[in-house]
Scaffold this motif. Sequence first.
Motif, PDB file in Angstrom:
ATOM      1  N   CYS A 138     -30.976 -79.306 -58.957  1.00 18.37           N
ATOM      2  CA  CYS A 138     -31.887 -79.548 -60.384  1.00 18.37           C
ATOM      3  C   CYS A 138     -31.517 -78.362 -61.231  1.00 18.37           C
ATOM      4  N   SER A 139     -31.009 -77.183 -60.917  1.00 17.89           N
ATOM      5  CA  SER A 139     -30.712 -75.932 -61.915  1.00 17.89           C
ATOM      6  C   SER A 139     -29.697 -76.246 -62.691  1.00 17.89           C
ATOM      7  N   LEU A 140     -29.531 -76.229 -64.083  1.00 19.20           N
ATOM      8  CA  LEU A 140     -28.721 -76.538 -64.926  1.00 19.20           C
ATOM      9  C   LEU A 140     -27.518 -75.351 -65.088  1.00 19.20           C
ATOM     10  N   VAL A 141     -26.989 -75.060 -63.865  1.00 21.56           N
ATOM     11  CA  VAL A 141     -26.130 -73.972 -63.891  1.00 21.56           C
ATOM     12  C   VAL A 141     -24.673 -74.335 -64.463  1.00 21.56           C
ATOM     13  N   PRO A 142     -23.767 -73.614 -64.977  1.00 22.80           N
ATOM     14  CA  PRO A 142     -22.738 -73.835 -65.827  1.00 22.80           C
ATOM     15  C   PRO A 142     -21.725 -74.462 -65.041  1.00 22.80           C
ATOM     16  N   HIS A 143     -20.640 -75.213 -65.836  1.00 24.25           N
ATOM     17  CA  HIS A 143     -19.622 -75.646 -65.087  1.00 24.25           C
ATOM     18  C   HIS A 143     -19.784 -76.709 -63.643  1.00 24.25           C
ATOM     19  N   GLU A 144     -21.093 -77.142 -63.881  1.00 24.40           N
ATOM     20  CA  GLU A 144     -21.427 -78.206 -62.952  1.00 24.40           C
ATOM     21  C   GLU A 144     -22.045 -79.381 -63.237  1.00 24.40           C
ATOM     22  N   ASP A 145     -21.623 -80.852 -62.929  1.00 20.87           N
ATOM     23  CA  ASP A 145     -22.451 -81.642 -63.583  1.00 20.87           C
ATOM     24  C   ASP A 145     -23.836 -81.833 -62.817  1.00 20.87           C
ATOM     25  N   ARG A 146     -24.693 -82.010 -63.958  1.00 23.27           N
ATOM     26  CA  ARG A 146     -26.301 -82.105 -63.473  1.00 23.27           C
ATOM     27  C   ARG A 146     -27.041 -83.476 -64.098  1.00 23.27           C
ATOM     28  N   LEU A 147     -27.755 -83.968 -63.655  1.00 22.93           N
ATOM     29  CA  LEU A 147     -28.742 -84.985 -64.071  1.00 22.93           C
ATOM     30  C   LEU A 147     -29.879 -84.554 -64.878  1.00 22.93           C
ATOM     31  N   THR A 148     -30.056 -85.247 -66.042  1.00 25.09           N
ATOM     32  CA  THR A 148     -31.011 -84.711 -67.004  1.00 25.09           C
ATOM     33  C   THR A 148     -31.796 -85.788 -67.565  1.00 25.09           C
ATOM     34  N   VAL A 149     -32.991 -85.554 -68.132  1.00 22.04           N
ATOM     35  CA  VAL A 149     -33.611 -86.492 -68.956  1.00 22.04           C
ATOM     36  C   VAL A 149     -33.565 -85.480 -70.484  1.00 22.04           C
ATOM     37  N   SER A 150     -33.092 -86.450 -71.266  1.00 17.32           N
ATOM     38  CA  SER A 150     -32.792 -85.728 -72.838  1.00 17.32           C
ATOM     39  C   SER A 150     -33.623 -86.412 -73.801  1.00 17.32           C
ATOM     40  N   ALA A 151     -34.139 -85.254 -74.725  1.00 14.77           N
ATOM     41  CA  ALA A 151     -34.991 -85.813 -75.979  1.00 14.77           C
ATOM     42  C   ALA A 151     -33.859 -85.614 -76.859  1.00 14.77           C
TER      43      ALA A 151
END
Length: 703
Positions: A329-342
């Motif tokens: 879950c951690s939004l580390v750099p240079h990796e694809d990550r799943l998010t919920v965006s406002a």
Amino acid sequence: MSDPKEKIRLEILRFLEAKYPKSYTASQVTRALGHQPKQFERLFNDLLNELVQARKLERRKGKTYSFMVPDTIIEGKLMVTRSGTGFVRMNEETEVAISERNLLTAFHEDLVQVQVYPKRTGDRTEGQVIRVIERGRQTFVGTIEKQRHFHVFVPDDPRIHRDFYITNRNLNKARPGDKVMVALEEWTNPFINPEARVTEILGNSKDLKVQVISVARGLNLDDAFPAAIEKEAADLPGIRPEDLSGREDWRDRLVITIDPDDAKDFDDAVSLTTLPDGLLELGVHIADVSHYVVPGGAIDREAQKRGTSIYLVDRVIPMLPERLSNHLCSLVPHEDRLTVSAIITLTPAGAVRSARFARTVIHSKRRFTYEEVQKILDSGAGEHADLLQEMNRLAQALQKRRFKNGSIDFDTPEARFRFNDKGEPIAIVRKERLASHRLIEDFMLLANQVAARSLGSLKTKHGIQAVYRIHDLPDTGKLFNLSAFVKQLGYQLVIGDEKETARHLQKLMESVRGTPEENVVHDLALRSMAKARYSADNIGHFGLGFSDYTHFTSPIRRYPDLLVHRLLIRHIIGQEVKPFYGYEALAGLAEQCSMTERKAVEAERESVKLMQVEYMKSRIGDSFDAIISGVTQYGLYVQVQDTLVEGMISIRDLNDDYYTFIENGHALHGERKKQIYRLGDPIRVVCMNADPTKRQIDFIPAR
């Protein structure tokens, strides 16, 4: 009446009822009823004690007895202070005070039944515990000590007012000096100490790491996850192609994170784009924890129980297993990550034009620390300098609008520790609040506000419930006391309607910023406020000046945010109108989350205090510039200005005069020399003692 014993019992009741509220000894009652004490005192003692047990009489100080007027029986959670006095809330306005001798076999946080005494004019409402309905806790943390022929367990928590007796067979290999966890065996007789058995040996009580973890364990906060939870987390897959179905792809966008230099769980990332029409598109991208943590699953149940991550001075007790919190879950750099965006469209002046939510996939291009961003903001040069400058301008516009609308900036000072290789504190430094901190804070506040508005619209249209972060109006009486106090310091606080009061509170915060009395004024102002909490009923957030507010931006470390994500995904993004959570379920979850938050705050505060004591052990005899942070009849609380270390000057150490406590004036007045010690006054102090067991620091005035 044929039974002479029953006749005497009735005579005792009639006599004491007629004499109420006076109290009498057994001998006095015996004589008053025309009997000789030597012949009848034993009988009278037995009858008096039977009447106490029957709650017809009350036993008072000096082995005296008085009539007990039939009165109220209430139930509630018992909260015990460090001094040993208990309190149970009777209603919104009244708490029932219970002296230590009337707690019987009840402990702090037990659910109890209380008999409320008839109130005498001018006295506080008092009572006594008559039954423990349910134990608030069965386990306790403390230290094993050896007495002459047996062992005792001394609880760490001073609110647990009795030591426990430990039989040899219940020691389970624990030795004197060990920090242990015990389970309560039984306690039915208040005249005998409770018994317990050792369930876990945490380590040597003098080991600093053991002391820190015992803070959390003492609050029933687990530092390790059950093996089944760890296995379930380990089996979770990374991002699969099918996980991207239905998600907006933001991987080619410039998305960054800004966090503390020692952070590992990156909840949030941000982006900012200037649109062709001159408007700004702010993206607040939050880890999609709900993708991995399904409602009702083992990980979800554990996260709900924990409620929040806990940030102790030297470690984190996470809400989620490390596989999730620091990796998937951690939004580390240079990796694809799943998010919920406002995704929020604004004017450069910070006015919201539109907002929407989407499930997205991002690829963070840069992991910044707050210090790195601040350096770029100050110099105007560096990686992504134009983006960061534009973000800062927008954040400043949002701040301006927020303060204009009644938001109050309680910039509470914090300290951080520096440790040596052994984990011992060698320095305490005040944290500096930077413009880069405010930048992220205001973006998160906006996203939380937009989420609450969206969820609120669902209730209006479809009756769908949600969880809100609420902050009730402050106590008017406390505000007037605050106004009177700051007037003595040369400041003004005008009390008016909600918005006017908020505006003047913010003006006061700005006026005291950077002054010696800043911390004291902030502390008193916060004490006059209600506590922010979670609720299924939206009453707004006074401190922020928001009519709608929730927590959306930290689902890795806060369970309410995970709940909000599920609601947004189902009802806003998915447009499902069938409720997922009912009102009762959300109200219960909100209360549970508020409770776990309070425990986390207590654990964090106690761990800080522990490290402060450890640090001050090497500074005994040193002098410090401090400020008086509290005044009581027992002495002065003082806070060292550069380290925020707080301790006490006992009234017995103010031995140059006889001092009177002036409660309304927040001061101690010397009768002969007319020396006045007032809340907020500067004072030079000397550290005399630092006790890790009591987590207590003692000062005296420097002469």
